[in-house]
Design an enzyme around this catalytic site. Structure first.
Site, PDB file in Angstrom:
ATOM      1  N   LYS A  80       0.851  -1.209   0.000  1.00 19.36           N
ATOM      2  CA  LYS A  80       0.000   0.000   0.000  1.00 19.36           C
ATOM      3  C   LYS A  80       0.881   1.251   0.000  1.00 19.36           C
ATOM      4  CE  LYS A  80      -1.935   1.761   3.939  1.00 19.36           C
ATOM      5  NZ  LYS A  80      -1.651   3.209   4.004  1.00 19.36           N
ATOM      6  N   ASN A  81       1.761   1.347   0.997  1.00 19.80           N
ATOM      7  CA  ASN A  81       2.537   2.580   1.147  1.00 19.80           C
ATOM      8  C   ASN A  81       3.586   2.743   0.054  1.00 19.80           C
ATOM      9  OD1 ASN A  81       1.021   3.088   3.364  1.00 19.80           O
ATOM     10  ND2 ASN A  81       2.633   2.697   4.872  1.00 19.80           N
ATOM     11  N   ARG A 113      -9.007  -0.626   3.959  1.00 20.40           N
ATOM     12  CA  ARG A 113      -8.160   0.412   3.350  1.00 20.40           C
ATOM     13  C   ARG A 113      -6.770  -0.134   3.009  1.00 20.40           C
ATOM     14  NH1 ARG A 113      -7.433   5.720   6.594  1.00 20.40           N
ATOM     15  NH2 ARG A 113      -5.799   5.747   5.034  1.00 20.40           N
ATOM     16  N   ASP A 130       4.178   0.871  12.232  1.00 16.27           N
ATOM     17  CA  ASP A 130       2.952   0.240  11.741  1.00 16.27           C
ATOM     18  C   ASP A 130       2.774  -1.194  12.266  1.00 16.27           C
ATOM     19  OD1 ASP A 130       2.349   2.528  10.418  1.00 16.27           O
ATOM     20  OD2 ASP A 130       2.636   1.739   8.393  1.00 16.27           O
ATOM     21  N   ARG A 165      -0.600  14.736  12.643  1.00 17.26           N
ATOM     22  CA  ARG A 165       0.190  14.413  11.442  1.00 17.26           C
ATOM     23  C   ARG A 165       0.274  15.647  10.550  1.00 17.26           C
ATOM     24  NH1 ARG A 165      -1.522   8.510   9.277  1.00 17.26           N
ATOM     25  NH2 ARG A 165       0.499   8.611   8.262  1.00 17.26           N
ATOM     26  N   CYS A 223      -5.490  12.845  12.641  1.00 21.02           N
ATOM     27  CA  CYS A 223      -5.597  11.422  12.371  1.00 21.02           C
ATOM     28  C   CYS A 223      -5.647  10.720  13.713  1.00 21.02           C
ATOM     29  CB  CYS A 223      -4.379  10.983  11.579  1.00 21.02           C
ATOM     30  SG  CYS A 223      -4.284   9.238  11.281  1.00 21.02           S
TER      31      CYS A 223
HETATM   32  C1  UD1 Z   1       4.001   7.032   6.423  1.00 18.04           C
HETATM   33  C2  UD1 Z   1       3.114   5.823   6.298  1.00 18.04           C
HETATM   34  C3  UD1 Z   1       2.639   5.332   7.658  1.00 18.04           C
HETATM   35  C4  UD1 Z   1       3.834   5.121   8.570  1.00 18.04           C
HETATM   36  C5  UD1 Z   1       4.705   6.355   8.625  1.00 18.04           C
HETATM   37  C6  UD1 Z   1       5.973   6.166   9.426  1.00 18.04           C
HETATM   38  C7  UD1 Z   1       2.053   6.152   4.145  1.00 18.04           C
HETATM   39  C8  UD1 Z   1       0.817   6.471   3.387  1.00 18.04           C
HETATM   40  N1  UD1 Z   1       1.970   6.172   5.473  1.00 18.04           N
HETATM   41  O1  UD1 Z   1       3.191   8.073   6.970  1.00 18.04           O
HETATM   42  O2  UD1 Z   1       1.937   4.112   7.482  1.00 18.04           O
HETATM   43  O3  UD1 Z   1       3.367   4.822   9.873  1.00 18.04           O
HETATM   44  O4  UD1 Z   1       5.102   6.743   7.288  1.00 18.04           O
HETATM   45  O5  UD1 Z   1       6.727   5.121   8.932  1.00 18.04           O
HETATM   46  O6  UD1 Z   1       3.074   5.825   3.580  1.00 18.04           O
HETATM   47  N2  UD1 Z   1       5.881  14.896  10.646  1.00 18.04           N
HETATM   48  C9  UD1 Z   1       5.863  16.251  10.921  1.00 18.04           C
HETATM   49  N3  UD1 Z   1       5.709  17.122   9.869  1.00 18.04           N
HETATM   50  C10 UD1 Z   1       5.579  16.695   8.585  1.00 18.04           C
HETATM   51  C11 UD1 Z   1       5.593  15.313   8.306  1.00 18.04           C
HETATM   52  C12 UD1 Z   1       5.751  14.423   9.355  1.00 18.04           C
HETATM   53  O7  UD1 Z   1       5.981  16.669  12.074  1.00 18.04           O
HETATM   54  O8  UD1 Z   1       5.441  17.545   7.685  1.00 18.04           O
HETATM   55  C13 UD1 Z   1       6.034  13.925  11.744  1.00 18.04           C
HETATM   56  C14 UD1 Z   1       4.803  13.041  11.933  1.00 18.04           C
HETATM   57  O9  UD1 Z   1       3.825  13.669  12.764  1.00 18.04           O
HETATM   58  C15 UD1 Z   1       5.398  11.811  12.582  1.00 18.04           C
HETATM   59  C16 UD1 Z   1       6.796  11.720  11.916  1.00 18.04           C
HETATM   60  O10 UD1 Z   1       7.067  13.013  11.395  1.00 18.04           O
HETATM   61  O11 UD1 Z   1       5.578  12.029  13.963  1.00 18.04           O
HETATM   62  C17 UD1 Z   1       6.916  10.722  10.794  1.00 18.04           C
HETATM   63  O12 UD1 Z   1       5.844  10.908   9.871  1.00 18.04           O
HETATM   64  P1  UD1 Z   1       5.984  10.506   8.344  1.00 18.04           P
HETATM   65  O13 UD1 Z   1       7.190   9.643   8.164  1.00 18.04           O
HETATM   66  O14 UD1 Z   1       5.858  11.712   7.504  1.00 18.04           O
HETATM   67  O15 UD1 Z   1       4.682   9.598   8.146  1.00 18.04           O
HETATM   68  P2  UD1 Z   1       3.721   9.576   6.913  1.00 18.04           P
HETATM   69  O16 UD1 Z   1       4.482   9.778   5.649  1.00 18.04           O
HETATM   70  O17 UD1 Z   1       2.548  10.437   7.187  1.00 18.04           O
END
Ligand code: UD1
Length: 429
Positions: free
Chosen positions: A22-23, A399, A307, A122, A117
């Protein structure tokens, strides 16, 4: 409304084929918007998040069709909109990837901010900082991110090294692929899903180096051409089946997997006394005795994946001894523990840690899934428990997991899916 009904306590036995990631696949679908001409993406999982992403792309003018099961032909030659609809973005965070792709391809993107979320806050501030560093003018109006740039220019961008955001790395990489000059992303995420997207872009003619390292270098090119690409296997689905054996017992072979992307999970299961063997594209997991207690701390790849943390919680709940799980990525990821406690688990959450004292047996109960991974964990708990577990909130499981119930049943699980109002003997097939 559906629910999943499980009569637990049956050991799992057999083989299961792991689906496409998925990701890994969601970013590929967004990335096809950078390309002139058709791409063919193989190993696309049949899950609701993919359907939502394709609907979103279709609303922007991207044409796609399945030419065989799991094989998608997709063509963004006829983009007609740069405004992503809120109704689709709100369903799924991964849809924010269209921002980087639209900006690169057209110089304009209007994408609703994905919002909160259930697993924690997030934000997308790193994504937006990245777009700004590449020269885009970005404003937020009425909950919509509006970004504009005549042509993006390469830049050096530092991400937070403690978080190594997956989403920001991918979004910035998409934006930079067609920018003028060189972009260097420091503290880039090294997750296999980022590597998958980078390799697709490279197949299509992008100039990237440092793929899989924490310093990603993207030299912008004028255009990308279509290509054929095979998406990676879903390491979270694979890890879920591995933990299903860890929590329930039995012996299962996972096929079409990448063990090299699951090292931290294999190590953790082995430390719990679960036997794990593997070859290039298979993993065999065997568990006889009750597992031992093992601590886990989530971290960006190659660390232990957040995850799979809820699945570890389920195995720890039936382990011999006390395990401590530390969650360092998402602040509300222990939501599932209240439901697990209702099934007899002994769990205490203190801040970002869960202390889990294993009990010999969980007992079935009605429980509710609140997110994708919590949903999968409750299924595992139901498989391990004595008696009947009824899980609502199955839309979360749909999902991210392809035919989850249908894959578990041949392994000997007594599991069924039925409409809530039809629950009863007729559900058992
Ligand atoms: C992706 C995955 C999710 C997984 C996560 C971490 C998808 C669709 N989802 O989510 O399943 O659990 O990686 O491996 O691929 N953060 C900020 N600001 C930002 C972006 C992130 O503060 O602009 C923080 C987030 O709140 C979190 C951390 O960074 O604490 C990591 O998030 P991130 O790696 O971006 O996760 P996703 O890409 O949303």
């Amino acid at each position: 409304m559906d629910q999943i009904v499980i009569t637990g306590g049956r050991r799992l036995q057999g083989a299961v084929t792991i689906s496409g990631s998925k990701n890994g696949t969601l970013p590929l679908l967004a990335a096809t918007m950078l390309v002139e001409g058709e791409s063919v993406i193989e190993n696309v999982p049949d899950i609701d998040d993919v359907r939502t992403m394709l609907q979103m792309l279709e609303s922007l003018g991207v044409r796609s069709r399945f030419i065989a099961p799991g094989v998608l032909a997709i063509d963004a030659s006829h983009l007609r909109s740069t405004e992503a609809p809120y109704q689709l973005v709100r369903k799924m965070r991964g849809s924010f990837y269209v921002a980087g792709a639209l900006l690169a391809r057209t110089g304009h993107a209007e994408v609703p901010l994905p919002g909160g979320c259930v697993i924690g806050s997030r934000p997308v501030d790193f994504h937006i900082q990245g777009f700004k560093a590449l020269g885009a003018e970005v404003v937020e109006e009425a909950g919509i991110m509006k970004a504009r740039a005549r042509r993006l220019r390469g830049a050096r961008i530092y991400l937070d090294p403690r978080l190594r955001s997956v989403g920001a790395t991918i979004n910035i990489m998409l934006a930079a692929a067609l920018a003028e000059g060189t972009t260097i992303i420091e503290s880039a995420s090294r997750e296999p899903e980022v590597v998958c997207c980078a390799e697709y872009l490279r197949e299509c003619g992008a100039n990237l180096s440092g793929i899989g390292s924490s310093t990603l270098v993207i030299r912008g090119v004028e255009r990308l051409h279509g290509c054929r690409f095979h998406s990676i296997p879903d390491r979270m689905e694979a890890g879920t089946f591995m933990y299903a054996v860890g929590a329930t017992g039995g012996s299962v072979v996972l096929e079409a997997v990448r063990p090299d992307q699951l090292t931290s999970v294999i190590d953790t299961l082995q430390a719990a006394g679960v036997t794990v063997g593997y070859g290039d594209d298979w993993i065999k997991v065997t568990r006889g005795e009750r597992p031992g207690a093992v601590d886990a701390m989530t971290a960006p790849y190659p660390g232990y994946p957040t995850d799979l943390q809820p699945n570890h919680g389920v195995m720890a709940a039936v382990a011999r001894g006390t395990s401590i799980i530390e969650e360092t990525i998402f602040d509300a990821r222990f939501n599932y523990t209240d439901e697990l406690a209702r099934m007899g688990a002994n769990i205490k959450v203190v801040g970002r840690a869960a202390i889990i004292k294993g009990v010999p047996q969980l007992s079935g109960a009605p429980v509710e899934a609140t997110d994708i991974r919590a949903g999968a964990a409750l299924v595992l708990a139901g498989l391990a428990a004595e008696g009947v577990t009824e899980i609502t909130g199955t839309e979360f499981i749909d999902r991210g997991y392809e035919r989850f119930v249908d894959k578990l049943r041949p392994l000997g699980a007594q599991i069924s899916r039925c409409a809530v109002e039809n629950r009863g003997a007729e559900c058992w097939v």
